[in-house]
Motif scaffolding. Structure first.
Motif, short mmCIF file in Angstrom:
data_model
loop_
_atom_site.label_atom_id
_atom_site.label_comp_id
_atom_site.label_asym_id
_atom_site.label_seq_id
_atom_site.Cartn_x
_atom_site.Cartn_y
_atom_site.Cartn_z
N ILE A 183 38.22 -28.54 20.60
CA ILE A 183 38.41 -28.55 22.05
C ILE A 183 37.58 -29.69 22.64
O ILE A 183 36.36 -29.73 22.46
N SER A 184 38.23 -30.60 23.31
CA SER A 184 37.52 -31.73 23.91
C SER A 184 36.65 -31.25 25.07
O SER A 184 37.15 -30.70 26.05
N ALA A 185 35.33 -31.42 24.95
CA ALA A 185 34.39 -30.97 25.98
C ALA A 185 33.29 -32.01 26.13
O ALA A 185 32.89 -32.66 25.16
N SER A 186 32.79 -32.17 27.34
CA SER A 186 31.75 -33.16 27.65
C SER A 186 30.56 -32.46 28.28
O SER A 186 30.72 -31.68 29.23
N LEU A 187 29.37 -32.76 27.78
CA LEU A 187 28.14 -32.14 28.27
C LEU A 187 27.38 -33.11 29.16
O LEU A 187 27.10 -34.24 28.78
N GLU A 188 27.07 -32.63 30.37
CA GLU A 188 26.30 -33.44 31.33
C GLU A 188 24.99 -32.75 31.65
O GLU A 188 24.97 -31.54 31.91
N ARG A 189 23.91 -33.51 31.62
CA ARG A 189 22.64 -32.98 32.11
C ARG A 189 22.67 -33.01 33.63
O ARG A 189 23.07 -34.01 34.22
N SER A 190 22.27 -31.93 34.28
CA SER A 190 22.39 -31.84 35.73
C SER A 190 21.43 -32.77 36.45
O SER A 190 20.55 -33.39 35.84
N ARG A 191 21.56 -32.85 37.76
CA ARG A 191 20.74 -33.77 38.56
C ARG A 191 19.25 -33.48 38.43
O ARG A 191 18.43 -34.39 38.40
N SER A 192 18.88 -32.19 38.33
CA SER A 192 17.47 -31.82 38.24
C SER A 192 16.91 -32.02 36.85
O SER A 192 15.68 -32.11 36.66
N GLY A 193 17.78 -32.06 35.85
CA GLY A 193 17.33 -32.15 34.47
C GLY A 193 17.02 -30.79 33.87
O GLY A 193 16.70 -30.69 32.69
N ASN A 194 17.11 -29.73 34.69
CA ASN A 194 16.78 -28.38 34.23
C ASN A 194 18.01 -27.53 33.98
O ASN A 194 17.95 -26.30 33.99
N GLY A 195 19.12 -28.16 33.78
CA GLY A 195 20.36 -27.45 33.53
C GLY A 195 21.42 -28.42 33.06
O GLY A 195 21.16 -29.62 32.87
N PHE A 216 40.13 -29.82 36.29
CA PHE A 216 39.05 -29.67 35.31
C PHE A 216 38.45 -28.27 35.41
O PHE A 216 38.64 -27.56 36.40
N LEU A 217 37.70 -27.91 34.38
CA LEU A 217 36.89 -26.70 34.37
C LEU A 217 35.48 -27.12 34.01
O LEU A 217 35.27 -27.95 33.12
N ALA A 218 34.50 -26.59 34.72
CA ALA A 218 33.09 -26.89 34.43
C ALA A 218 32.33 -25.59 34.22
O ALA A 218 32.50 -24.64 34.98
N MET A 219 31.51 -25.54 33.18
CA MET A 219 30.63 -24.41 32.92
C MET A 219 29.21 -24.82 33.27
O MET A 219 28.74 -25.86 32.83
N ASP A 220 28.55 -23.97 34.05
CA ASP A 220 27.22 -24.28 34.55
C ASP A 220 26.16 -23.49 33.79
O ASP A 220 26.28 -22.27 33.65
N PHE A 221 25.14 -24.18 33.30
CA PHE A 221 24.01 -23.55 32.63
C PHE A 221 22.73 -24.01 33.31
O PHE A 221 22.49 -25.22 33.41
N ASP A 222 21.92 -23.07 33.78
CA ASP A 222 20.72 -23.50 34.50
C ASP A 222 19.52 -22.59 34.25
O ASP A 222 18.55 -22.63 34.99
N LYS A 223 19.55 -21.79 33.20
CA LYS A 223 18.41 -20.94 32.88
C LYS A 223 17.47 -21.67 31.92
O LYS A 223 17.73 -22.78 31.47
N GLN A 224 16.38 -20.99 31.58
CA GLN A 224 15.35 -21.61 30.76
C GLN A 224 15.90 -22.09 29.42
O GLN A 224 15.54 -23.16 28.95
N ASN A 225 16.80 -21.31 28.84
CA ASN A 225 17.34 -21.66 27.53
C ASN A 225 18.70 -22.34 27.64
O ASN A 225 19.55 -22.19 26.76
N TRP A 226 18.90 -23.10 28.71
CA TRP A 226 20.22 -23.68 28.94
C TRP A 226 20.65 -24.61 27.82
O TRP A 226 21.84 -24.69 27.48
N GLN A 227 19.70 -25.33 27.24
CA GLN A 227 20.07 -26.27 26.17
C GLN A 227 20.63 -25.54 24.95
O GLN A 227 21.64 -25.95 24.37
N GLN A 228 19.97 -24.43 24.56
CA GLN A 228 20.45 -23.67 23.42
C GLN A 228 21.83 -23.08 23.69
O GLN A 228 22.72 -23.12 22.83
#
Length: 328
Positions: A75-87, A49-61
């Motif tokens: 392209i089949s891609a799945s979005l997961e909210r991180s454990r903290s909820g801030n990324g 698998f490949l995972a892209m990490d987003f954890d800045k203030q505008n991560w949702q955008q």
């Protein structure tokens, strides 16, 4: 955090524990504070698998913009909210082991295509890919990423796969069972389609050697002269001061991204570290020397290749200077 295979990295002698139903149960149990982490890269430097990490203030955008690119290019891609909820993490799953270098090219190509559509996405996102390097670091396993569906965060709506509105899917297992896994042929086809055979970064070639044999020869992948099909203005105001400021008014994102790429270069320290098979965490693969303002995009004064870019697209640069003259 527990590790898949029970890897303990602080000892000369490493012990490996098999992944059991009990270990998985502890990860999923909302009453037990345990998390399974995984090293994406296998010993043969491939990954599933490949995972892209987003954890800045505008991560949702930013994550939403990347997901839009994936949707546009099927392209089949799945979005997961991180454990903290801030990324968040965007996951791409493969149907067979794929070389880490190819998987990372796929991620970089998707990010680059997203930047062409929405140039404000941060270049730092390039180095928030898992695997985080093309080769295994010497004596290590690469970078660790926490697996989704951890029990305790799930109670807060985190560590879950979410839809386009960032709402968790009601049945996570049913959702995952329907996710398409990308074959190696499909991955390579996507990379080619997104880059047209050029570089996933849109800048320089994917050359991991420290020095090109003929760096003065411009190649297809670092050629900025290819014509942009978007509608462009006939004139653009340019102010030369401490930097070159190009007015963004009427410029499409694809052209602004092209201007940005003039001020982006590969980080030699990253490739030196990677060649030594040492961890590259915290070392960006590419470095951006531009600044983005509300009305202007600014690049270093030495980037006068910008004038060739303007000329290629038949844009007149209306230049004004705002500099302090030195004492004669």
């Amino acid at each position: 955090m527990e590790f898949l295979n029970g890897t303990f990295r602080g000892s000369t002698y490493q012990t490996f524990e098999s992944v059991t139903d009990e270990i998985i149960s502890r990860h999923l149990d909302a009453k037990v504070n345990r998390t399974i982490g995984i090293y994406p890269m296998l010993q043969d430097e491939t990954c599933w698998f490949l995972a892209m990490d987003f954890d800045k203030q505008n991560w949702q955008q930013d994550a939403a913009a990347v997901m839009e690119t994936c949707k546009e290019w099927l392209i089949s891609a799945s979005l997961e909210r991180s454990r903290s909820g801030n990324g968040g993490h965007i996951w791409l799953f493969f149907s067979q082991p794929v070389e880490a270098s190819i998987a990372r090219k796929l991620g970089s190509a998707i990010l680059t295509k997203t930047m062409e559509r929405r140039y404000q996405i941060s270049l730092e996102s390039y180095d928030r890919l898992f695997p985080n390097q093309d080769t295994l670091p010497k004596g290590g396993f690469g970078n660790l990423i926490a697996l989704p569906l951890q029990g305790i965060p799930r109670r807060e709506g985190n560590s879950l796969f979410v839809d386009e509105a960032f709402r968790p899917y009601d049945d996570q297992w049913r959702y995952l069972s329907g996710v398409e896994k990308l074959s190696l042929d499909r991955v390579q086809s996507i990379i080619y389609e997104l880059t047209k055979g050029g570089s996933p970064f849109g800048i320089h070639s994917w050359n991991d050697q420290e020095v090109d044999e003929s760096p003065w020869i411009q190649t297809e992948s670092n050629d900025h002269s290819s014509v942009i099909s978007d509608s462009l203005p006939s004139q653009v105001n340019v102010v030369i001061s401490n930097m070159i400021y190009i007015e963004k008014k009427a410029l499409p994102p694809t052209f602004i991204h092209r201007i940005q790429s003039l001020a982006v270069f590969q980080n030699p320290d990253f490739y030196k570290t990677q060649a030594m098979r040492l961890p590259t965490y915290g070392k960006p693969r590419v470095i951006g020397c531009y600044e983005d303002f509300v009305q202007y995009i600014a690049i270093p004064r030495g980037c006068f290749e910008m004038m060739d870019l303007m000329k290629t697209h038949q844009i007149e640069a209306v230049i004004s200077e705002d500099v302090i003259q030195g004492i004669q």
